[in-house]
Structures are given as structure tokens and as C-alpha cells.
Motif scaffolding. Sequence first.
Motif, PDB file in Angstrom:
ATOM      1  N   ARG A  15      -9.407 -16.585 -27.686  1.00 21.55           N
ATOM      2  CA  ARG A  15      -9.848 -17.941 -28.037  1.00 21.55           C
ATOM      3  C   ARG A  15      -9.390 -18.246 -29.454  1.00 21.55           C
ATOM      4  O   ARG A  15      -9.249 -17.345 -30.283  1.00 21.55           O
ATOM      5  CB  ARG A  15     -11.371 -18.041 -27.981  1.00 21.55           C
ATOM      6  N   CYS A  16      -9.165 -19.525 -29.729  1.00 18.71           N
ATOM      7  CA  CYS A  16      -8.805 -19.918 -31.088  1.00 18.71           C
ATOM      8  C   CYS A  16      -9.427 -21.267 -31.420  1.00 18.71           C
ATOM      9  O   CYS A  16      -9.722 -22.065 -30.535  1.00 18.71           O
ATOM     10  CB  CYS A  16      -7.295 -19.947 -31.281  1.00 18.71           C
ATOM     11  N   ILE A  17      -9.632 -21.481 -32.697  1.00 20.46           N
ATOM     12  CA  ILE A  17     -10.118 -22.750 -33.214  1.00 20.46           C
ATOM     13  C   ILE A  17      -8.958 -23.396 -33.959  1.00 20.46           C
ATOM     14  O   ILE A  17      -8.319 -22.766 -34.807  1.00 20.46           O
ATOM     15  CB  ILE A  17     -11.309 -22.553 -34.189  1.00 20.46           C
ATOM     16  N   ASP A  34      -9.600 -15.531 -32.645  1.00 19.51           N
ATOM     17  CA  ASP A  34     -10.864 -14.818 -32.477  1.00 19.51           C
ATOM     18  C   ASP A  34     -10.614 -13.323 -32.253  1.00 19.51           C
ATOM     19  O   ASP A  34     -10.282 -12.906 -31.146  1.00 19.51           O
ATOM     20  CB  ASP A  34     -11.634 -15.413 -31.303  1.00 19.51           C
ATOM     21  N   GLU A  62     -11.113 -26.216 -29.630  1.00 19.58           N
ATOM     22  CA  GLU A  62     -11.110 -24.818 -29.207  1.00 19.58           C
ATOM     23  C   GLU A  62     -10.169 -24.703 -28.013  1.00 19.58           C
ATOM     24  O   GLU A  62     -10.263 -25.478 -27.062  1.00 19.58           O
ATOM     25  CB  GLU A  62     -12.515 -24.374 -28.803  1.00 19.58           C
TER      26      GLU A  62
END
Length: 100
Positions: A15-17, A34, A62
Motif C-alpha cells: 500500500r502507498c499514500i 508502507d 491511497e
Amino acid sequence: MIEHLGLGREKIDVRCIIEIENTWESLHAHVELDGVDVGPGDEVHVQGGEIVVPYGERVTLERMATVTKAAAPERLWVRMTGDFEFMELLEFSFSSGRAS
């Protein structure tokens, strides 16, 4: 060049923001992964469609990202040649400072 050797490169989905700002004060895009450290030669591909941020706005999203870890020889190659590639990004200008 070295990426065509077919070395066993590990792919990790995380996951990434994503934070994107398009304002008078700042124009930037940041991606925070993440739980994965990115090193020399690693590649990051953020999945999903194009993100468009109108002027004057800031967006935080996200998404999922695929991190492809570099093999040891590839990482060494990037460390040895990275400074030369960085120099291509620089532009130097020398002038007397006087108007013509």
C-alpha cells in the motif's frame, strides 16, 4: 543494460499514500510506501489511473504500488554509475551578471 540479464528480481505489492499539491506555494508529489525500503536500482510502479490535481488544490490518495527490488549486481552498477546520470540533470550557466 543490466536489467536485461534476467536476474531474479523480487516484486512486492504494498500500500502507498500519495500526496500531490498544485498551488502557488508548492508543486510536488510524494509517495510513502508502507513497510518497504527502496534502495539503489529498485523500481516503484504506482498502480491505478492518471491523477489530475487542478491548480490550487492538494490531494491525498491511497493506492497499491509494486516495488521491484534490484538484484545485487544491478544495485552495484547503479551505485557505480549513478553520479554520472545525476550530472545529466544539472544545468550550469555562467554570466557576468551585467545586462547586455
